[in-house]
Enzyme design. Structure first.
Site, short mmCIF file in Angstrom:
data_model
loop_
_atom_site.label_atom_id
_atom_site.label_comp_id
_atom_site.label_asym_id
_atom_site.label_seq_id
_atom_site.Cartn_x
_atom_site.Cartn_y
_atom_site.Cartn_z
N ARG A 82 17.71 -4.68 6.79
CA ARG A 82 16.64 -3.69 6.80
C ARG A 82 17.02 -2.45 6.52
O ARG A 82 16.44 -1.93 5.52
CB ARG A 82 15.79 -3.72 8.05
CG ARG A 82 15.22 -5.10 8.38
CD ARG A 82 14.74 -4.82 9.87
NE ARG A 82 13.29 -4.99 9.71
CZ ARG A 82 12.23 -4.63 10.55
NH1 ARG A 82 12.55 -4.47 11.77
NH2 ARG A 82 10.95 -4.93 10.61
N HIS B 16 9.05 -11.20 2.10
CA HIS B 16 9.46 -10.24 3.51
C HIS B 16 8.48 -10.31 4.40
O HIS B 16 7.28 -9.51 4.59
CB HIS B 16 9.47 -8.84 2.61
CG HIS B 16 10.13 -7.61 3.51
ND1 HIS B 16 11.35 -7.61 3.74
CD2 HIS B 16 9.57 -6.64 4.11
CE1 HIS B 16 11.86 -6.62 4.37
NE2 HIS B 16 10.42 -5.91 4.95
N TYR C 136 -6.81 1.08 -3.09
CA TYR C 136 -7.26 2.09 -3.87
C TYR C 136 -6.28 2.12 -4.91
O TYR C 136 -6.61 2.57 -6.14
CB TYR C 136 -7.68 3.12 -3.37
CG TYR C 136 -8.80 3.26 -2.50
CD1 TYR C 136 -10.08 2.69 -2.58
CD2 TYR C 136 -8.70 3.45 -1.05
CE1 TYR C 136 -11.08 2.66 -1.98
CE2 TYR C 136 -9.63 3.46 -0.14
CZ TYR C 136 -10.94 3.02 -0.59
OH TYR C 136 -12.05 2.74 0.39
#
Length: 822
Positions: free
Chosen positions: A42, A88, A132
């Site tokens: 990570r 992921h 958006y």
């Protein structure tokens, strides 16, 4: 009382499998396992492609979705969903935050994602929701995935074993250094600054050619970090430490300038802020300090930033000391510290790497990528060559092959017959039975032969690459150069020295440069080789961009390692090192000289000499606007304060014009703006102290003034170059200027009529020298001295520089033959 515990033989077997461990040992091992999972899975980037797993998975998911730089944008939510579902298995917010950062041009030096919509701002505004915004890969990101399908890297199973994902990307450029990285793991963290792509590629190529190169050698190419928000790194020592050890603390200072408003009050305009600084929070903190009285002398604070860039205006009160305000801002707001920790995964283990080690790991990765790609391409080419050999063989026996296929019962029988009768391989026979009759034409045969020759050449090339490491390294270098040519841009972050900073001169390349100064005391330096020679009479190119109302007053050559004595019109002299002057682009205005030299109001540099020109008994010879000349022993200029010292005492209205170094046996040639010159023995001017005014050198006509000073002697075979304001000039042998007594009217040197204008500058020049002519508006032209005609005195001269009607020549300097490359 009954018990739920098992008994009997099974209970004995279970008990035998129980292992007793100390709880602290189990806690320690479990914590280590967890820490390594976070470190490798990570938080830390891989040294080879510079990516963390989440970055790599987002790019790979976009690659698999076909969301390339040439495709239309896709909803960010779609990309996040694909990444989370296939590769992921973490929260969508973490994936989207990563996608957003890869699209922010103020976070990434070379953004890997091309975003459409609201992706946040430097003020800390968050991005719009993923439903958006839209995104696609940026072109530079595709360079990281180039040749992924050619078995260039290893793949691993995804989290649920349904799919395969790459362990690392091929990475056609050193992304770890180019875009940097930051992350906090368990017990360790990384913070790698971004760099200029062109500089990093140049350093990589240099390391490939010179494996024994040291960090200091690589720093000739990689000057320092290059932040997407620009600003300035203060001091080179910290950069060297970071590159040599992998750790360092860099001081990053905002870019700003100090100017005057129409009302005459000073203001500070901030145009670039340190990397990762929240602009809105910075402005808010400044406002708080002003209101609380921590910062005094500020009357107004405005954030005028827009899409074109940062602009924060801090207006000072009338009568306020702008230097004090500037220092207060620097102490509290305009500087930040970037702690470099060059920690990355090497073979799955975290390591702190030097600059050289980072590039070595990347080169080793690219060698493996190019080797595996070449092997893949070679196998493909050999397979194709094998098929083409079968087709050629079939064409040689076309009638028999056609007859055999026609008489066969089915395709399988035809293939078996071809293998038996013509010794075709199974692959060749299968291809032949699928051939169409149209491929048996003579034209098709020619095309097959041509293709076979091309494939054989490709096989030979690939075998050469695989058999010769120098060829393989050559491929890597060529591909790096291609990436640089496509994506290289100008450095955004400048590197400056601060007062009191001990510089590492061994890290500063010794090179010749041009220093440009304006009347408002903006100063910068540029490498000489940035200006190619032109023929005389040209307009030149932009060499500076002074602000409105300002104009160029001086240009002179220097070496980056020179100590310079800068003489001002007020008769003061200051000392500075050339490399302390910021290096900037041609079109830059420059930095305010008040950051380097503590000038008084109205004070500007009029002459510069290098201290390495001094001899034991040499003198600094000066001439003023009103014709006064004086000589002072150079030893009196050894200890110069930061505030400067007096070089000459001046009468009201007089100014220091020019300075040169003389040895006591030379003649002085003084030229005036009206075109007169006088030559006399320097012994007629006795040595005097720094505070003396001097003696009259030339009897000026009314309205005339001194333009320049040159030192010569009887053996000097150079010429006197005279250049006028309107860009005209001439060369005349110095021997044609007869010696007179001091304080005479002199001789006519050049006509100063309406065409020529007044004399702007004089210089002593030799054959092979180059001129550097600069106009007040910032146009600069370099041309060979030999292009300027040698004529007598009292002539008009020829066009040297084509000066615009509202512009005029400001200053001239000479590049001697020794500075000019063949």
């Amino acid at each position: 009382m009954s018990s739920d515990l098992p008994d009997g033989p099974d209970a004995t077997a279970d008990a035998a499998r129980v292992e007793n461990v100390r709880i602290e040992d189990e806690m320690e091992q479990s914590y280590i396992d967890y820490a390594m999972s976070v470190i490798a899975g990570r938080a830390l980037p891989d040294v080879r492609d510079g990516l963390k797993p989440v970055h790599r998975r987002i790019l790979y998911a976009m690659h698999e979705m076909g969301v390339s730089s040439g495709s239309s944008h896709r909803k960010s939510s779609s990309i996040v969903g694909e990444t989370m579902g296939d590769y992921h298995p973490h929260g969508d917010s973490a994936i989207y935050d990563t996608l957003v950062r890869m699209a922010q041009d103020f976070s990434m030096r070379y953004p890997l994602v091309d975003g459409q919509g609201n992706f946040g701002s430097m003020d800390g505004d968050p991005a719009a929701a993923m439903r958006y915004t839209e995104a696609r890969m940026a072109p530079v990101a595709e360079e990281l995935l180039e040749d992924l399908e050619k078995d260039t890297v290893d793949f691993q199973a995804n989290y649920d074993d349904r799919l395969q994902e790459p362990e690392v990307l091929p990475a056609a450029f050193p992304n770890l250094l180019v875009n940097g990285s930051s992350g906090i793991a368990v017990g360790m963290s990384t913070n790698i600054p971004p760099h200029n792509l062109g500089e990093v590629i140049d350093a990589t190529i240099h390391l490939i050619d010179n494996p024994d190169a040291e960090v200091t050698d690589l720093m000739e190419y990689v000057k320092g970090p290059d932040f997407p928000t620009g600003a300035n790194i203060v001091g080179k020592n910290a950069i060297h430490s970071a590159y040599a050890t992998g750790r360092g603390r860099l001081t990053v200072r905002a870019e700003y300038e100090i100017d005057e408003m129409a009302s005459g009050r000073p203001r500070i305009v901030i145009t670039e802020i340190p990397f990762q600084e929240n602009k809105a929070r910075m402005v808010e903190r400044i406002a708080d300090d002003v209101n609380e009285g921590v910062i005094e002398g500020v009357s107004d604070l405005r954030d005028e930033s827009d899409r074109d860039g940062v602009r924060v205006v801090i207006e000072c009160k009338r009568g306020a000391n702008v230097d004090v305000v500037e220092n207060q801002l620097l102490d509290h707001h305009l500087e930040s510290t970037f702690g470099v920790i060059n920690l990355a995964l090497v073979d799955g283990e975290p390591r702190v790497l030097s600059l050289k080690e980072t590039l070595e790991e990347y080169v080793a990765h690219r060698k493996e990528v190019v080797r595996r790609r070449s092997e893949y391409d070679l196998a493909e080419a050999e397979d194709r060559a094998h098929i083409l050999e079968g087709r050629l063989k079939a064409l040689e026996n076309v009638e028999d092959v056609v007859e055999l296929i026609r008489n066969s019962e089915d395709r399988d029988a035809a293939k078996a017959a071809l293998e038996e009768n013509f010794e075709f391989s199974t692959e060749q026979a299968q291809h032949i039975v699928r051939m169409q009759l149209g491929s048996l034409t003579s034209m098709e045969a020619t095309e097959i032969e041509d293709e076979y020759e091309d494939v054989q050449a490709e096989i030979e090339r690939l075998e050469t690459i695989l058999g010769d490491e120098n060829e393989l390294l050559g491929v890597i270098k060529n591909e790096l150069r291609a990436v640089k040519e496509e994506y290289d841009d100008d450095r955004r972050t400048s590197i400056i020295e601060d007062d009191g900073t001990v510089t590492r001169e061994d890290l500063i390349p010794e090179e010749d440069c041009l220093v440009v100064i304006t009347e408002d005391d903006y100063i910068k330096r540029m490498p000489v080789d940035r200006f190619d020679p032109q023929r005389r009479g040209g307009k030149g190119i932009i060499g500076a961009d002074p602000k409105e109302g300002d104009r160029v007053s001086k240009v002179f050559r220097a070496n980056t390692h020179d100590y310079l004595l800068a003489f001002t019109n007020h008769g003061q002299v200051y000392r500075l090192k050339t490399y302390e002057i910021p290096e900037m682009s041609r079109t830059a205005r420059g930095k305010s000289a008040v950051n380097l030299l503590k000038f008084d109001d109205g004070e500007e540099i009029t002459a510069v000499v290098g201290t390495d020109e001094f001899g034991d008994d040499e003198c600094i010879t000066m001439v003023t606007h009103d014709g006064y000349v004086k000589r002072t022993c150079s030893s009196e200029f050894e200890n110069i304060l930061s505030t400067g010292i007096i070089a000459a005492k001046l009468e009201d209205g007089d100014e220091l014009v020019d300075v040169t170094v003389t040895d006591g046996s030379q003649d002085l040639v003084i030229a005036t703006e009206g075109g007169m010159t006088i030559r006399f023995d320097e012994s007629e001017v006795r040595q005097m102290g720094r505070s003396a005014r001097g003696v009259r050198g030339i009897d000026l006509q009314e309205g005339d003034a001194v333009a320049g000073l040159v030192a010569t002697d009887e053996t000097d075979d150079r010429s006197l170059l005279t250049v006028t304001e309107n860009g005209y000039g001439k060369r005349t042998p110095l021997s044609e200027y007869r010696s007179q007594s001091r304080y005479g009217k002199g001789l006519i040197d050049i006509k100063t009529d309406d065409r020529n204008g007044l004399v702007a500058s004089i210089k002593a020049v030799a054959e092979g020298d180059h001129l550097v002519v600069m106009s007040e508006s910032g146009q600069i032209m370099r041309c060979p001295v030999d292009d300027v005609s040698t004529v007598g005195r009292n002539t008009k001269g020829v066009t040297i520089m084509d000066v615009e009607i509202d512009d005029s020549v400001s200053t001239v300097d000479v590049l001697p033959t020794t500075m000019i490359d063949d």
